[in-house]
Design a protein around this motif. Structure first.
Motif, mmCIF file in Angstrom:
data_model
loop_
_atom_site.group_PDB
_atom_site.id
_atom_site.type_symbol
_atom_site.label_atom_id
_atom_site.label_comp_id
_atom_site.label_asym_id
_atom_site.label_seq_id
_atom_site.Cartn_x
_atom_site.Cartn_y
_atom_site.Cartn_z
ATOM 1 N N PRO A 53 0.809 -1.226 0.000
ATOM 2 C CA PRO A 53 0.000 0.000 0.000
ATOM 3 C C PRO A 53 0.839 1.272 0.000
ATOM 4 N N VAL A 54 1.986 1.267 0.683
ATOM 5 C CA VAL A 54 2.843 2.465 0.698
ATOM 6 C C VAL A 54 3.366 2.756 -0.701
ATOM 7 N N LEU A 55 3.881 1.744 -1.392
ATOM 8 C CA LEU A 55 4.396 1.954 -2.742
ATOM 9 C C LEU A 55 3.284 2.358 -3.706
ATOM 10 N N ALA A 56 2.104 1.773 -3.540
ATOM 11 C CA ALA A 56 0.992 2.114 -4.439
ATOM 12 C C ALA A 56 0.595 3.579 -4.283
ATOM 13 N N VAL A 57 0.484 4.018 -3.044
ATOM 14 C CA VAL A 57 0.160 5.430 -2.802
ATOM 15 C C VAL A 57 1.308 6.320 -3.286
ATOM 16 N N GLY A 58 2.555 5.869 -3.050
ATOM 17 C CA GLY A 58 3.713 6.634 -3.505
ATOM 18 C C GLY A 58 3.732 6.797 -5.009
ATOM 19 N N TYR A 59 3.403 5.736 -5.724
ATOM 20 C CA TYR A 59 3.363 5.806 -7.183
ATOM 21 C C TYR A 59 2.297 6.792 -7.650
ATOM 22 N N PHE A 60 1.133 6.749 -7.022
ATOM 23 C CA PHE A 60 0.038 7.656 -7.389
ATOM 24 C C PHE A 60 0.456 9.107 -7.162
ATOM 25 N N VAL A 61 1.070 9.376 -6.010
ATOM 26 C CA VAL A 61 1.513 10.734 -5.699
ATOM 27 C C VAL A 61 2.605 11.179 -6.674
ATOM 28 N N ALA A 62 3.537 10.274 -6.991
ATOM 29 C CA ALA A 62 4.620 10.611 -7.914
ATOM 30 C C ALA A 62 4.081 10.972 -9.283
ATOM 31 N N GLN A 63 3.060 10.226 -9.751
ATOM 32 C CA GLN A 63 2.446 10.529 -11.041
ATOM 33 C C GLN A 63 1.694 11.846 -10.997
ATOM 34 N N TRP A 64 1.002 12.068 -9.922
ATOM 35 C CA TRP A 64 0.170 13.267 -9.774
ATOM 36 C C TRP A 64 1.020 14.525 -9.671
ATOM 37 N N MET A 65 2.126 14.452 -8.898
ATOM 38 C CA MET A 65 2.948 15.633 -8.639
ATOM 39 C C MET A 65 4.219 15.653 -9.491
ATOM 40 N N GLU A 66 4.368 14.669 -10.393
ATOM 41 C CA GLU A 66 5.522 14.571 -11.279
ATOM 42 C C GLU A 66 6.835 14.550 -10.489
ATOM 43 N N VAL A 67 6.885 13.659 -9.521
ATOM 44 C CA VAL A 67 8.060 13.496 -8.678
ATOM 45 C C VAL A 67 8.942 12.402 -9.276
#
Length: 340
Positions: free
Chosen positions: A277-291
């Motif tokens: 779940p941490v990586l899944a949320v991290g991936y979503f945030v990275a895509q959303w904020m272009e990190v």
């Protein structure tokens, strides 16, 4: 617990984290040597886990007056609470932010099967994964515990053969007769038996050697893993995993006294459960904020490490002790401070 085994448990858990990072962020497309090793070889962390499981369970029950029922109660008390907690967390996440988990669904029967360690398709005709994806390995673990509990009725010297016979009947004959899901016919189950065999060798004092020999064993095993072969997984990764485990056990004097390695091993189960779940949320945030993916990976590692530490101390240990009192059983064989 042997510190060498604790260190291996931690390494195996973080290897699986690396595999799922490559899966979620790069769809297993490697761009350098490290990414290739994680994407293509990191899955061996599961094989190391299975060998260690057979090793530890055999040693933890040796010379102990354990009934099958008491053994299973203690295994359930140790494994289930944290797994259920993170499965319920997944339910909340899927229900509240379904865009982060587009391939998951919350059909009651599927959720129930996930909670009860019953192999069921995540979607009709698709791979057999529970809601918390890493739970597929726990389906095998719980099966092994159930079968080994029966083996406890036999003398210690016969337990390997009883467990092997039961695994063969359930995992190979059962699916052929349509009595058991074909999910369990995976030859990875043989790695539990490898662990039991290592435990028998350790009990007989055959795991002591000059340092150069286990170091050579680790080098040979890693070389075999790197080059690979078109052979069943139990041979390709299981045998090298067994060599790595027994080699590290032989190097135990070099690990002794390391509280840090012990802590890493203690937290490994929570690392294994929490990281998806941490990586899944991290991936979503990275895509959303272009990190940058690797910047997000560092954030995820910190969150996983801190979360796993808290989870071990305030979820795993507390629920385990509470369930022991509730069930009225005293577990002197399978605890975090056990001899083996």
């Amino acid at each position: 617990m042997l510190i060498s085994v604790q260190a291996l448990r931690a390494l195996a858990a973080w290897m699986v984290v690396g595999v799922h990072f490559m899966q979620l962020f790069f769809d297993f497309e490697a761009h350098n040597a490290l990414e290739y090793l994680l994407a293509d070889k990191g899955g061996i962390g599961v094989d190391i886990f299975f060998v260690i499981s057979g090793f530890v369970i055999f040693l933890a029950t040796a010379d102990k007056a354990l009934t099958p029922w008491r053994f299973m109660l203690m295994r359930v008390a140790r494994i289930v609470p944290a797994y259920w907690f993170y499965t319920l967390l997944m339910i909340v996440l899927v229900a509240t932010v379904p865009s982060v988990f587009p391939q998951e669904h919350l059909e009651p029967s599927y959720v129930l099967m996930s909670l009860l360690f019953i192999a069921a398709p995540s979607e009709p005709g698709v791979e057999v994964y529970p809601l918390l994806g890493v739970g597929w390995t726990l389906n095998f673990e719980m099966l092994f515990y159930a079968l080994f509990s029966v083996a406890l009725l036999a003398r210690e010297s016969y337990r390997l053969w009883v467990a092997a016979t039961l695994l063969f009947l359930v995992c190979y004959i059962g699916p052929a007769l349509g009595l058991v899901s074909g999910f369990y016919s995976n030859d990875i189950v043989l790695e539990f038996l490898m662990g039991i065999m290592l435990g028998m060798l350790y009990r007989r004092g055959w795991c002591q050697a000059r340092p150069w020999l286990p170091v050579l064993g680790i080098v040979v095993a890693l070389t075999a893993i790197y080059h690979g072969a078109d052979i069943p997984r139990a041979l390709e990764w299981g045998v090298p995993s067994a060599i790595i485990v027994i080699s590290c056990v032989a190097l135990e004097p070099w690990f002794q006294g390391s509280r840090f390695l012990k802590l890493l091993g203690d937290c490994s189960y929570s690392v294994y459960l929490i990281h998806v779940p941490v990586l899944a949320v991290g991936y979503f945030v990275a895509q959303w904020m272009e990190v940058d993916p690797y910047a997000m990976l560092l954030v995820c590692i910190v969150v996983i490490a801190v979360g796993a530490y808290a989870s071990y101390h305030w979820l795993e240990k507390s629920t385990y002790r509470g369930l022991k009192r509730l069930l009225g059983v005293e577990d002197r064989a399978i605890i975090s401070r056990q001899k083996y």
